[in-house]
Motif scaffolding. Structure first.
Motif, short mmCIF file in Angstrom:
data_model
loop_
_atom_site.label_atom_id
_atom_site.label_comp_id
_atom_site.label_asym_id
_atom_site.label_seq_id
_atom_site.Cartn_x
_atom_site.Cartn_y
_atom_site.Cartn_z
N LEU A 90 0.86 -1.18 0.00
CA LEU A 90 0.00 0.00 0.00
C LEU A 90 0.90 1.23 0.00
CD1 LEU A 90 -2.98 0.95 0.07
CD2 LEU A 90 -2.69 1.25 2.54
N GLN A 91 0.92 1.91 -1.13
CA GLN A 91 1.66 3.17 -1.23
C GLN A 91 0.72 4.30 -0.84
OE1 GLN A 91 4.96 3.82 -2.07
NE2 GLN A 91 4.45 5.93 -1.50
N MET A 92 1.09 5.03 0.18
CA MET A 92 0.24 6.10 0.70
C MET A 92 0.95 7.43 0.52
SD MET A 92 -1.23 4.31 4.18
CE MET A 92 0.37 4.26 4.98
N ASN A 93 0.35 8.29 -0.27
CA ASN A 93 0.90 9.63 -0.53
C ASN A 93 -0.04 10.69 0.01
OD1 ASN A 93 3.03 8.41 -1.99
ND2 ASN A 93 1.84 8.48 -3.89
N SER A 94 0.46 11.90 0.12
CA SER A 94 -0.34 13.03 0.60
C SER A 94 -1.09 12.68 1.88
CB SER A 94 -1.33 13.47 -0.49
OG SER A 94 -0.66 13.82 -1.67
N LEU A 95 -0.36 12.11 2.81
CA LEU A 95 -1.00 11.65 4.04
C LEU A 95 -1.55 12.81 4.86
CD1 LEU A 95 1.50 8.82 4.89
CD2 LEU A 95 -0.98 8.54 4.73
N LYS A 96 -2.66 12.53 5.53
CA LYS A 96 -3.36 13.50 6.36
C LYS A 96 -3.42 12.99 7.80
CE LYS A 96 -6.43 14.51 2.45
NZ LYS A 96 -7.84 14.54 2.00
N PRO A 97 -3.56 13.90 8.77
CA PRO A 97 -3.69 13.44 10.16
C PRO A 97 -4.83 12.44 10.35
CG PRO A 97 -3.25 15.78 10.11
CD PRO A 97 -3.45 15.36 8.68
N GLU A 98 -5.90 12.57 9.59
CA GLU A 98 -7.02 11.64 9.71
C GLU A 98 -6.72 10.25 9.17
OE1 GLU A 98 -7.08 14.72 8.37
OE2 GLU A 98 -8.44 14.81 6.64
N ASP A 99 -5.56 10.07 8.55
CA ASP A 99 -5.13 8.73 8.13
C ASP A 99 -4.48 7.96 9.28
OD1 ASP A 99 -4.11 10.21 5.04
OD2 ASP A 99 -5.89 8.97 5.38
N THR A 100 -4.28 8.63 10.40
CA THR A 100 -3.66 7.97 11.56
C THR A 100 -4.54 6.82 12.03
OG1 THR A 100 -2.54 9.98 12.29
CG2 THR A 100 -2.97 8.29 13.96
N SER A 102 -9.92 -19.22 3.72
CA SER A 102 -10.22 -18.57 4.98
C SER A 102 -9.58 -17.19 4.99
CB SER A 102 -9.69 -19.38 6.17
OG SER A 102 -10.30 -20.65 6.24
N ALA A 103 -10.14 -16.31 5.81
CA ALA A 103 -9.59 -14.96 5.94
C ALA A 103 -8.52 -14.93 7.02
CB ALA A 103 -10.69 -13.97 6.28
N TYR A 104 -7.39 -14.33 6.68
CA TYR A 104 -6.29 -14.19 7.63
C TYR A 104 -5.96 -12.71 7.78
CZ TYR A 104 -5.51 -19.20 7.17
OH TYR A 104 -5.67 -20.56 7.19
N TRP A 105 -5.48 -12.37 8.99
CA TRP A 105 -5.14 -10.99 9.31
C TRP A 105 -3.70 -10.88 9.78
CZ3 TRP A 105 -8.47 -6.95 8.55
CH2 TRP A 105 -9.81 -7.26 8.34
N GLY A 106 -3.09 -9.75 9.45
CA GLY A 106 -1.80 -9.44 10.02
C GLY A 106 -1.95 -8.87 11.42
N GLN A 107 -0.82 -8.60 12.04
CA GLN A 107 -0.84 -8.14 13.43
C GLN A 107 -1.11 -6.64 13.53
OE1 GLN A 107 1.84 -8.59 11.66
NE2 GLN A 107 3.27 -6.90 12.11
N GLY A 108 -1.02 -5.94 12.43
CA GLY A 108 -1.25 -4.50 12.41
C GLY A 108 0.03 -3.70 12.50
N THR A 109 0.03 -2.56 11.83
CA THR A 109 1.18 -1.65 11.88
C THR A 109 0.65 -0.23 12.06
OG1 THR A 109 3.23 -0.96 10.77
CG2 THR A 109 1.32 -1.37 9.36
N GLN A 110 1.27 0.49 12.98
CA GLN A 110 0.78 1.83 13.32
C GLN A 110 1.26 2.85 12.30
OE1 GLN A 110 -1.19 2.93 16.09
NE2 GLN A 110 -1.20 4.85 14.91
N VAL A 111 0.34 3.65 11.83
CA VAL A 111 0.66 4.80 10.98
C VAL A 111 0.18 6.04 11.72
CG1 VAL A 111 0.13 6.00 8.83
CG2 VAL A 111 0.55 3.52 8.82
N THR A 112 1.09 6.97 11.96
CA THR A 112 0.76 8.21 12.64
C THR A 112 1.18 9.37 11.76
OG1 THR A 112 1.12 7.18 14.80
CG2 THR A 112 1.07 9.58 14.72
N VAL A 113 0.22 10.25 11.48
CA VAL A 113 0.48 11.42 10.64
C VAL A 113 0.34 12.66 11.50
CG1 VAL A 113 -0.12 12.65 8.53
CG2 VAL A 113 -0.45 10.16 8.67
N SER A 114 1.40 13.40 11.62
CA SER A 114 1.37 14.62 12.45
C SER A 114 1.04 15.84 11.58
CB SER A 114 2.72 14.82 13.12
OG SER A 114 3.74 15.01 12.15
N SER A 115 0.37 16.77 12.22
CA SER A 115 -0.05 17.98 11.48
C SER A 115 1.02 19.06 11.53
CB SER A 115 -1.36 18.51 12.06
OG SER A 115 -1.22 18.77 13.43
#
Length: 120
Positions: free
Chosen positions: A80-90, A107-120
């Motif tokens: 997932l390439q994320m450009n022009s990130l906004k604080p609401e994408d956190t 079957s559906a499988y999930w990852g453990q999750g990764t934190q994305v934090t966008v500062s204003s």
């Protein structure tokens, strides 16, 4: 027997970019759809983008024009390439995949999750 391992999250300023990766491993026979979801504090988990084995994609309205999902079928990996990130994408971003193992059905499988934090 199947694991999804995400990487690429972090802290970025508004307007910046991040690239998330998610690699599936284990006794995988076939992978169908793959996708990225996110969950912000106090909110429900929501679909960000999805991609079929043939490369057809769909996006949440909030992601259109800014995010691009892609996959490498040979590597069982989705990006997932994320450009022009906004604080609401956190949010915590989760990888999801429909996987059939050598033992049976999809079957559906999930990852453990990764934190994305966008500062204003």
């Amino acid at each position: 027997q199947v694991q999804l391992v995400e990487s690429g999250g972090g802290l970025v300023q508004a307007g910046g970019s991040l690239r998330l990766s998610c690699a599936a491993s284990g006794r995988i026979f076939r992978i169908n759809a793959m996708g990225w979801y996110r969950q912000a504090p106090g909110k429900q988990r929501e679909l960000v983008a999805g991609i079929t084995p043939g490369g057809s994609t769909n996006y949440a309205e909030s992601a259109k024009g800014r995010f691009t999902i892609s996959r490498d079928n040979a590597k069982n990996t989705v990006y997932l390439q994320m450009n022009s990130l906004k604080p609401e994408d956190t949010a915590v971003y989760y990888c999801n995949a429909e996987i059939r193992t050598f033992l049976g059905q999809f079957s559906a499988y999930w990852g453990q999750g990764t934190q994305v934090t966008v500062s204003s």
